[in-house]
Motif scaffolding. Structure first.
Motif, PDB file in Angstrom:
ATOM      1  N   ASP A  90       0.831  -1.216   0.000  1.00 40.53           N
ATOM      2  CA  ASP A  90       0.000   0.000   0.000  1.00 40.53           C
ATOM      3  C   ASP A  90       0.859   1.257   0.000  1.00 40.53           C
ATOM      4  N   LYS A  91       1.950   1.254   0.755  1.00 42.71           N
ATOM      5  CA  LYS A  91       2.831   2.423   0.787  1.00 42.71           C
ATOM      6  C   LYS A  91       3.443   2.680  -0.588  1.00 42.71           C
ATOM      7  N   VAL A 143       2.244   1.708  -3.584  1.00 48.41           N
ATOM      8  CA  VAL A 143       1.198   2.132  -4.516  1.00 48.41           C
ATOM      9  C   VAL A 143       0.815   3.592  -4.260  1.00 48.41           C
ATOM     10  N   ASP A 144       0.656   3.971  -3.003  1.00 44.73           N
ATOM     11  CA  ASP A 144       0.278   5.354  -2.668  1.00 44.73           C
ATOM     12  C   ASP A 144       1.346   6.337  -3.136  1.00 44.73           C
ATOM     13  N   TYR A 145       2.612   5.983  -2.958  1.00 46.24           N
ATOM     14  CA  TYR A 145       3.690   6.885  -3.353  1.00 46.24           C
ATOM     15  C   TYR A 145       3.638   7.180  -4.856  1.00 46.24           C
ATOM     16  N   GLY A 153       1.084   7.303  -6.718  1.00 43.40           N
ATOM     17  CA  GLY A 153      -0.187   7.885  -7.128  1.00 43.40           C
ATOM     18  C   GLY A 153      -1.262   6.882  -7.451  1.00 43.40           C
ATOM     19  N   GLY A 154      -1.153   5.690  -6.905  1.00 43.03           N
ATOM     20  CA  GLY A 154      -2.199   4.689  -7.089  1.00 43.03           C
ATOM     21  C   GLY A 154      -1.998   3.751  -8.259  1.00 43.03           C
ATOM     22  N   ASP A 155      -0.913   3.918  -9.023  1.00 41.02           N
ATOM     23  CA  ASP A 155      -0.686   3.062 -10.189  1.00 41.02           C
ATOM     24  C   ASP A 155       0.802   2.750 -10.308  1.00 41.02           C
ATOM     25  N   GLU A 193      10.128   5.508   3.770  1.00 38.81           N
ATOM     26  CA  GLU A 193       8.929   5.125   4.513  1.00 38.81           C
ATOM     27  C   GLU A 193       9.193   3.801   5.225  1.00 38.81           C
ATOM     28  N   THR A 217       7.401   9.639   7.757  1.00 41.23           N
ATOM     29  CA  THR A 217       7.955   9.552   6.404  1.00 41.23           C
ATOM     30  C   THR A 217       8.834  10.771   6.157  1.00 41.23           C
TER      31      THR A 217
END
Length: 436
Positions: free
Chosen positions: A300-301, A303-305, A307-309, A429, A435
């Motif tokens: 999840d960290k 993917v979030d970094y 921008g979701g993709d 992270e 972070t």
């Protein structure tokens, strides 16, 4: 004594080798002909620090031998250790078919008194089941069944066996008790205790110990996740609570969840035992749920970094084994994380000092295997650290920054100081900390 060890996995091979080291005659028995031939030729089939030296010495001095034939292996045995796999079934219960199958075979082979020892981690009541299987074709005066659970930590298993904190022996037989006491006496000369109890209590002790440690891990992971939300530092919290002697310092390190051959399987099996006995063991169910979710945290960290993709991104992964100093990848968080990254469209490059051959059997050419940790960074968009091998603790950060496309590290084991990462200009992270 003459000792037979049935099964040559981590527990069986360490057990047999260490008993040979104290002067016993040991025969290790396994159905895998290729594995037995390799051991006969001096090859240790697992990576365990310190094992190879003892293995070579005792093989050379003819105290340690190997066979695929059960009848030959137990021919002169005073004690027979059952160190067989007990894999979890779909419902989480331990599969006893290997143990009970061998017990059935032994019932046709034993001709003089032997102590049959359950060394595998087994559910409460297994000693009774093994006794029934033996008694089908064997006079009960010719055997006793003993529960002798192992408490070996992979990576330091040899040290744990040679210098145990305690030895647990479950038996109601005075004859078996004397034999077991004599067998383990060389390992407890410094005064560490041998605890004798009934068989069911010994079986429960093993499950209770591993489940309690797994609970500490999951609890600390929950604290770490909450620390991130409230702005606390889990390292400082860990030090603060670990100084309390009632809690202790060990198993308080947050991360990406527990894995390996013991904790996942044993927690599941104890939960299943509770279910079968109509007891709702709520804590254990929560421990398993937390651990499952924790393996997703690093994904999840990442993917979030991005921008979701993460389609088309390349992630370098340091560490594949479930813990350092082993090549064991059973229930390893790295396997789950790599599968998720691939499913999300990322490319993966990996390095591990010992476990890569085992991982190749799972992923083949779906991921890139690298010759060292820095090769994995070349043209990678980020680095994910999953196993805390010593070689990863003090790397060259200048080289890391040079090789990665951007200086981005996702640390699932909190190996580095946050302030230092900030000074180095690295996006960093970790688990339960701020972070950069």
């Amino acid at each position: 004594m003459n000792i037979a060890v049935v099964g040559t996995g981590y527990v069986g091979l360490v057990t047999g080798t260490c008993f040979a080291e104290t002067g016993n005659q040991v025969v290790c028995i396994d159905v895998n002909e290729d594995k037995v031939n390799r051991m006969k030729n001096g090859e240790v089939p697992i990576y365990e620090p310190g094992l190879e030296l003892l293995f070579e010495r005792n093989s050379r001095q003819k105290r340690l031998s190997f066979t695929t034939d059960l009848a030959t292996g137990i021919q002169n045995a005073d004690v027979i250790f059952l160190a067989l796999p007990t894999p979890p079934g779909e419902d989480g219960s331990a599969d006893l078919s290997y143990i009970l199958g061998v017990a059935e075979e032994l019932s046709h082979l034993i001709t003089s008194y032997s102590v049959i020892i359950d060394k595998s981690t087994v559910p409460v009541g297994t000693a009774d089941e093994v006794h029934k299987a033996l008694a089908k074709n064997l006079d009960t005066n010719l055997f006793d069944v003993v529960s002798n659970p192992e408490f070996l930590r992979e990576g330091v298993a040899v040290e744990d066996f040679l210098r145990p904190e305690r030895v647990i022996i479950g038996t109601k037989s005075e004859r078996a008790k004397k034999i077991m006491e004599r067998l383990y006496k060389p390992f407890v000369r410094q005064g560490n205790p041998i605890y004798f109890m009934d068989e069911r209590s010994a079986e429960m002790t093993k499950y209770a110990a591993n489940s309690f440690l797994a609970t500490k891990i999951s609890f600390m992971n929950e604290i770490a996740n909450l620390c991130e939300k409230v702005g606390a530092n889990v390292d400082q919290v860990r030090i603060g609570i670990g100084s309390d002697s009632r809690i202790g310092k060990r198993f308080l390190f947050p991360g990406v969840g527990y894995g390996g051959s013991c904790f996942p399987k044993d927690v599941q099996a104890l939960a299943k035992t509770a279910e079968v006995n109509e007891y709702d063991f709520q804590i254990l169910n929560a421990v398993m749920d937390v651990n499952k979710r924790q393996k997703q945290v690093l994904v999840d960290k990442i993917v979030d970094y991005f921008g979701g993709d993460i389609t088309g991104k390349t992630i370098a992964v340091w560490g594949l084994a479930f813990k350092p100093n082993t090549d064991d990848i059973r229930e390893a968080p790295a396997i789950y994380i790599i599968e998720k990254l691939l499913a999300l469209g990322a490319g993966v490059k990996v390095y591990d000092p010992e476990a890569m051959d085992n991982v190749k059997k799972i992923f083949g050419d779906k991921i890139s295997f690298c010759s060292d940790q820095y090769e994995a960074l070349i043209e990678a968009d980020a680095l994910a650290i999953v196993t805390e091998w010593s070689v990863f603790r003090t790397p060259s950060f200048s080289v890391i920054k040079q090789l990665l496309k951007s200086p981005v590290i996702f640390d699932g084991r909190n190996l580095y100081e946050v302030d230092f990462m900030r000074e180095m200009g690295i996006h960093y992270e970790s688990i339960g900390r701020s972070t950069t």
